[in-house]
Design a protein around this motif. Structure first.
Motif, PDB file in Angstrom:
ATOM      1  N   LEU A   1      48.842  89.241  39.549  1.00 41.12           N
ATOM      2  CA  LEU A   1      47.719  88.672  38.811  1.00 41.12           C
ATOM      3  C   LEU A   1      46.870  89.771  38.172  1.00 41.12           C
ATOM      4  O   LEU A   1      46.476  89.674  37.003  1.00 41.12           O
ATOM      5  CB  LEU A   1      46.855  87.809  39.736  1.00 41.12           C
ATOM      6  N   ILE A   2      46.592  90.816  38.937  1.00 45.35           N
ATOM      7  CA  ILE A   2      45.806  91.930  38.398  1.00 45.35           C
ATOM      8  C   ILE A   2      46.552  92.595  37.249  1.00 45.35           C
ATOM      9  O   ILE A   2      45.962  92.892  36.196  1.00 45.35           O
ATOM     10  CB  ILE A   2      45.493  92.948  39.509  1.00 45.35           C
ATOM     11  N   ALA A   3      47.851  92.815  37.430  1.00 43.28           N
ATOM     12  CA  ALA A   3      48.648  93.433  36.376  1.00 43.28           C
ATOM     13  C   ALA A   3      48.669  92.575  35.119  1.00 43.28           C
ATOM     14  O   ALA A   3      48.560  93.086  33.996  1.00 43.28           O
ATOM     15  CB  ALA A   3      50.075  93.667  36.877  1.00 43.28           C
ATOM     16  N   ALA A   4      48.785  91.251  35.295  1.00 45.76           N
ATOM     17  CA  ALA A   4      48.814  90.348  34.139  1.00 45.76           C
ATOM     18  C   ALA A   4      47.502  90.387  33.370  1.00 45.76           C
ATOM     19  O   ALA A   4      47.490  90.462  32.131  1.00 45.76           O
ATOM     20  CB  ALA A   4      49.107  88.921  34.607  1.00 45.76           C
ATOM     21  N   VAL A   5      46.375  90.371  34.095  1.00 45.66           N
ATOM     22  CA  VAL A   5      45.061  90.404  33.439  1.00 45.66           C
ATOM     23  C   VAL A   5      44.859  91.731  32.711  1.00 45.66           C
ATOM     24  O   VAL A   5      44.400  91.763  31.557  1.00 45.66           O
ATOM     25  CB  VAL A   5      43.938  90.171  34.475  1.00 45.66           C
ATOM     26  N   VAL A   6      45.198  92.832  33.368  1.00 50.76           N
ATOM     27  CA  VAL A   6      44.999  94.155  32.761  1.00 50.76           C
ATOM     28  C   VAL A   6      45.865  94.319  31.520  1.00 50.76           C
ATOM     29  O   VAL A   6      45.402  94.801  30.474  1.00 50.76           O
ATOM     30  CB  VAL A   6      45.306  95.261  33.792  1.00 50.76           C
ATOM     31  N   MET A   7      47.120  93.919  31.607  1.00 46.95           N
ATOM     32  CA  MET A   7      48.012  94.082  30.461  1.00 46.95           C
ATOM     33  C   MET A   7      47.651  93.114  29.327  1.00 46.95           C
ATOM     34  O   MET A   7      47.851  93.438  28.147  1.00 46.95           O
ATOM     35  CB  MET A   7      49.465  93.886  30.886  1.00 46.95           C
ATOM     36  N   TRP A   8      47.122  91.940  29.677  1.00 50.73           N
ATOM     37  CA  TRP A   8      46.636  91.034  28.627  1.00 50.73           C
ATOM     38  C   TRP A   8      45.469  91.688  27.895  1.00 50.73           C
ATOM     39  O   TRP A   8      45.400  91.657  26.660  1.00 50.73           O
ATOM     40  CB  TRP A   8      46.176  89.717  29.246  1.00 50.73           C
ATOM     41  N   PHE A   9      44.548  92.294  28.640  1.00 50.29           N
ATOM     42  CA  PHE A   9      43.422  93.001  28.042  1.00 50.29           C
ATOM     43  C   PHE A   9      43.927  94.148  27.162  1.00 50.29           C
ATOM     44  O   PHE A   9      43.435  94.365  26.046  1.00 50.29           O
ATOM     45  CB  PHE A   9      42.509  93.534  29.147  1.00 50.29           C
ATOM     46  N   ALA A  10      44.935  94.888  27.660  1.00 52.72           N
ATOM     47  CA  ALA A  10      45.494  95.994  26.885  1.00 52.72           C
ATOM     48  C   ALA A  10      46.119  95.502  25.587  1.00 52.72           C
ATOM     49  O   ALA A  10      45.972  96.137  24.529  1.00 52.72           O
ATOM     50  CB  ALA A  10      46.548  96.729  27.729  1.00 52.72           C
ATOM     51  N   TYR A  11      46.789  94.370  25.649  1.00 47.56           N
ATOM     52  CA  TYR A  11      47.423  93.835  24.444  1.00 47.56           C
ATOM     53  C   TYR A  11      46.370  93.419  23.411  1.00 47.56           C
ATOM     54  O   TYR A  11      46.573  93.594  22.200  1.00 47.56           O
ATOM     55  CB  TYR A  11      48.314  92.646  24.802  1.00 47.56           C
ATOM     56  N   ARG A  12      45.256  92.878  23.880  1.00 45.66           N
ATOM     57  CA  ARG A  12      44.172  92.521  22.966  1.00 45.66           C
ATOM     58  C   ARG A  12      43.650  93.758  22.246  1.00 45.66           C
ATOM     59  O   ARG A  12      43.404  93.742  21.034  1.00 45.66           O
ATOM     60  CB  ARG A  12      43.030  91.840  23.728  1.00 45.66           C
ATOM     61  N   LEU A  13      43.468  94.850  22.995  1.00 45.87           N
ATOM     62  CA  LEU A  13      43.026  96.096  22.362  1.00 45.87           C
ATOM     63  C   LEU A  13      44.090  96.637  21.418  1.00 45.87           C
ATOM     64  O   LEU A  13      43.779  97.112  20.319  1.00 45.87           O
ATOM     65  CB  LEU A  13      42.709  97.142  23.440  1.00 45.87           C
ATOM     66  N   ALA A  14      45.348  96.564  21.851  1.00 48.69           N
ATOM     67  CA  ALA A  14      46.439  97.124  21.063  1.00 48.69           C
ATOM     68  C   ALA A  14      46.626  96.403  19.739  1.00 48.69           C
ATOM     69  O   ALA A  14      47.063  96.999  18.748  1.00 48.69           O
ATOM     70  CB  ALA A  14      47.742  97.082  21.868  1.00 48.69           C
TER      71      ALA A  14
ATOM     72  N   SER B   1      44.183  95.078  18.069  1.00 48.57           N
ATOM     73  CA  SER B   1      42.983  95.247  17.260  1.00 48.57           C
ATOM     74  C   SER B   1      42.985  96.638  16.627  1.00 48.57           C
ATOM     75  O   SER B   1      43.625  96.867  15.607  1.00 48.57           O
ATOM     76  CB  SER B   1      41.721  95.033  18.111  1.00 48.57           C
ATOM     77  N   ARG B   2      42.329  97.594  17.274  1.00 46.78           N
ATOM     78  CA  ARG B   2      42.256  98.946  16.702  1.00 46.78           C
ATOM     79  C   ARG B   2      42.804 100.023  17.627  1.00 46.78           C
ATOM     80  O   ARG B   2      42.680 101.199  17.350  1.00 46.78           O
ATOM     81  CB  ARG B   2      40.797  99.260  16.343  1.00 46.78           C
ATOM     82  N   GLY B   3      43.377  99.613  18.755  1.00 44.51           N
ATOM     83  CA  GLY B   3      43.922 100.595  19.669  1.00 44.51           C
ATOM     84  C   GLY B   3      42.979 100.883  20.824  1.00 44.51           C
ATOM     85  O   GLY B   3      42.090 100.095  21.147  1.00 44.51           O
ATOM     86  N   LEU B   4      43.185 102.028  21.461  1.00 43.59           N
ATOM     87  CA  LEU B   4      42.435 102.402  22.661  1.00 43.59           C
ATOM     88  C   LEU B   4      41.142 103.099  22.273  1.00 43.59           C
ATOM     89  O   LEU B   4      41.164 104.203  21.720  1.00 43.59           O
ATOM     90  CB  LEU B   4      43.295 103.323  23.531  1.00 43.59           C
ATOM     91  N   PRO B   5      39.983 102.494  22.572  1.00 45.21           N
ATOM     92  CA  PRO B   5      38.701 103.134  22.222  1.00 45.21           C
ATOM     93  C   PRO B   5      38.497 104.429  23.005  1.00 45.21           C
ATOM     94  O   PRO B   5      38.777 104.496  24.204  1.00 45.21           O
ATOM     95  CB  PRO B   5      37.655 102.079  22.628  1.00 45.21           C
ATOM     96  N   ASN B   6      37.983 105.457  22.330  1.00 42.46           N
ATOM     97  CA  ASN B   6      37.694 106.723  23.009  1.00 42.46           C
ATOM     98  C   ASN B   6      36.702 106.532  24.150  1.00 42.46           C
ATOM     99  O   ASN B   6      36.832 107.148  25.214  1.00 42.46           O
ATOM    100  CB  ASN B   6      37.127 107.733  22.007  1.00 42.46           C
ATOM    101  N   VAL B   7      35.731 105.680  23.921  1.00 42.17           N
ATOM    102  CA  VAL B   7      34.698 105.487  24.935  1.00 42.17           C
ATOM    103  C   VAL B   7      35.268 104.823  26.189  1.00 42.17           C
ATOM    104  O   VAL B   7      34.782 105.054  27.303  1.00 42.17           O
ATOM    105  CB  VAL B   7      33.528 104.652  24.358  1.00 42.17           C
ATOM    106  N   LEU B   8      36.334 104.030  26.030  1.00 35.71           N
ATOM    107  CA  LEU B   8      36.968 103.420  27.200  1.00 35.71           C
ATOM    108  C   LEU B   8      37.680 104.483  28.032  1.00 35.71           C
ATOM    109  O   LEU B   8      37.724 104.386  29.263  1.00 35.71           O
ATOM    110  CB  LEU B   8      37.957 102.343  26.759  1.00 35.71           C
ATOM    111  N   ILE B   9      38.208 105.495  27.384  1.00 39.58           N
ATOM    112  CA  ILE B   9      38.824 106.613  28.104  1.00 39.58           C
ATOM    113  C   ILE B   9      37.768 107.337  28.937  1.00 39.58           C
ATOM    114  O   ILE B   9      37.979 107.646  30.112  1.00 39.58           O
ATOM    115  CB  ILE B   9      39.509 107.581  27.125  1.00 39.58           C
ATOM    116  N   VAL B  10      36.621 107.599  28.306  1.00 39.33           N
ATOM    117  CA  VAL B  10      35.505 108.254  29.022  1.00 39.33           C
ATOM    118  C   VAL B  10      35.084 107.409  30.221  1.00 39.33           C
ATOM    119  O   VAL B  10      34.920 107.912  31.342  1.00 39.33           O
ATOM    120  CB  VAL B  10      34.315 108.473  28.078  1.00 39.33           C
ATOM    121  N   LEU B  11      34.926 106.101  29.997  1.00 43.32           N
ATOM    122  CA  LEU B  11      34.488 105.197  31.062  1.00 43.32           C
ATOM    123  C   LEU B  11      35.517 105.135  32.187  1.00 43.32           C
ATOM    124  O   LEU B  11      35.157 105.158  33.377  1.00 43.32           O
ATOM    125  CB  LEU B  11      34.242 103.806  30.484  1.00 43.32           C
ATOM    126  N   ALA B  12      36.800 105.072  31.839  1.00 42.06           N
ATOM    127  CA  ALA B  12      37.861 104.999  32.852  1.00 42.06           C
ATOM    128  C   ALA B  12      37.871 106.254  33.730  1.00 42.06           C
ATOM    129  O   ALA B  12      38.023 106.162  34.957  1.00 42.06           O
ATOM    130  CB  ALA B  12      39.210 104.804  32.184  1.00 42.06           C
TER     131      ALA B  12
END
Length: 394
Positions: A219-232, A234-245
């Motif tokens: 379930l966690i993997a499905a939610v995370v990868m769904w979120f990743a696909y939404r970003l992918a 759109s415009r890709g991986l935000p730099n600020v998300l890298i900083v936050l992670a």
């Protein structure tokens, strides 16, 4: 029946944390329906990350402050001051963008040391020190900016908060790099969770059944990868998300596996016992506020980069959003309880509610009322849960 018992134990063993994740899912579902799916659209998901990243950064530091039994009312003013210092050096003086970033961080560290000294070594309550700091640093912001706004930053500086990593590995209609990075993160989380489970088994602690453990990971993997696909898409991986992670990973390790983290929990949980155990309380309290100053400066850089300038009124009410995120995410008002993950979920709940109500066209006054009621409900639940636990022990 064993599986049902394990499921019940999994959900009730830590009611506060289980409840907040369930509430998060329900709030997303509610606002997704109310906004006709706009909330979960690829562009809006990206906007959520960009708009509320600095609040999440502040919440990381604030939850450590709250766990230690303190509060910090000055972080919004520190965000404004650090952004102002950076803007003066980069925009007005024409220095390289990285000089502004370093100067902002140095300013945040000095602010943290200043407040930590008064709290830890003079013994003034953090509420008073940071209330004074809220006024002091706001006034310094006005002086540094000379009561005017400065803009724009050079493109390199703005990229900190507005840039994306896209196209590094190609893809057709989506960014492969974003999916790969999130996939690695999911694998890392699964390995960590498995090791934690094995360690608990070795110490003969209760763990969920293997089937339930596997379902949770899926379930966690499905939610995370769904979120990743939404970003992918759109415009890709935000730099600020890298900083936050990176910050989330580092501070999760610090709070859970470092001596400093254990001492912070000990001080917030029982100050007298911590002193008797040899914890250097003054030193730990000092570094709690130095760390808060550092993270406020990072948030200041991110916010100024996103707004592409510095304004005298920047950062107003940020401290309240950060505090609300921590309490909604499970931190206790008396200290000693809280997690970085909980603070992140609490911040995301605030972000989803704000964004959802904006998409629905709800006026600002009503938004504030809803946020206030949610915060009150979270603290009331904390008080009720403590009374229930106390009654069960007696």
């Amino acid at each position: 029946m064993t599986g049902i018992a394990n499921l019940r134990d999994l959900l009730t063993r830590n009611m506060r944390q289980s409840g907040i994740y369930i509430a998060f899912v329900l709030i997303i579902a509610l606002f997704s329906i109310l906004t006709d799916g706009l909330l979960l659209g690829p562009r809006n998901v990206t906007s959520l990350v960009l708009q509320y990243s600095y609040i999440l950064i502040l919440a990381i530091g604030m939850v450590i402050v709250i766990i230690g039994g303190h509060i910090d009312l000055s972080v919004g003013s520190v965000v404004a001051l650090t952004g102002a210092v950076s803007a003066v050096l980069v925009i007005r003086e024409g220095l390289p963008w990285y000089v502004g970033v370093l100067a902002a961080i140095a300013t945040g560290l000095l602010v943290g040391a200043w407040q930590g000294f008064w709290v830890a070594y003079v013994g003034i309550p953090a509420f008073i020190v940071t209330l004074a700091g809220m006024l002091l640093f706001r006034g310094l912001t006005l002086q540094v900016l000379e009561n005017i706004s400065l803009s724009p930053f050079p493109a390199e500086y703005s990229t900190i908060a507005a840039g994306f990593q896209n196209g590094l590995l190609g893809g057709y209609g989506f960014d492969t790099f974003t999916l790969v990075i999130f996939g690695i993160a999911v694998i890392g989380y699964a390995v960590s969770a498995w090791r934690t489970r094995q360690a608990r088994i070795a110490y003969k602690q209760t763990v969920e059944a293997p089937a339930l453990f596997g379902i949770k990971l899926l379930l966690i993997a499905a939610v995370v990868m769904w979120f990743a696909y939404r970003l992918a898409t759109s415009r890709g991986l935000p730099n600020v998300l890298i900083v936050l992670a990176v910050l989330i990973l580092v501070y999760t390790v610090v709070t859970k596996h470092s001596v400093f983290g254990r001492h912070v929990y000990a001080i917030g949980g029982n100050l007298a016992a911590a002193q008797l155990s040899g914890v250097r309380v003054k030193r730990v309290n000092f570094w709690i506020f130095v760390n808060m100053g550092f993270l406020a400066s990072v948030a200041g850089v991110v916010f100024s980069a996103r707004s592409n300038g510095a304004q005298p009124a920047a950062g107003q009410m940020f401290e309240l959003d950060a505090i609300a995120a921590c309490f909604i995410g499970g931190a206790a008002v008396t200290g000693g309880i809280g997690t970085v993950a909980g603070a992140m979920v609490g911040g995301l709940i605030m972000a989803v509610m704000s964004n959802g109500m904006q998409l629905m066209g709800v006026d600002q006054s009503t938004q504030q009322v809803v946020k206030g009621l949610v915060l009150l409900a979270a603290v009331a639940f904390d008080v009720w849960n403590k009374r229930r636990a106390s009654a069960a022990r007696s």
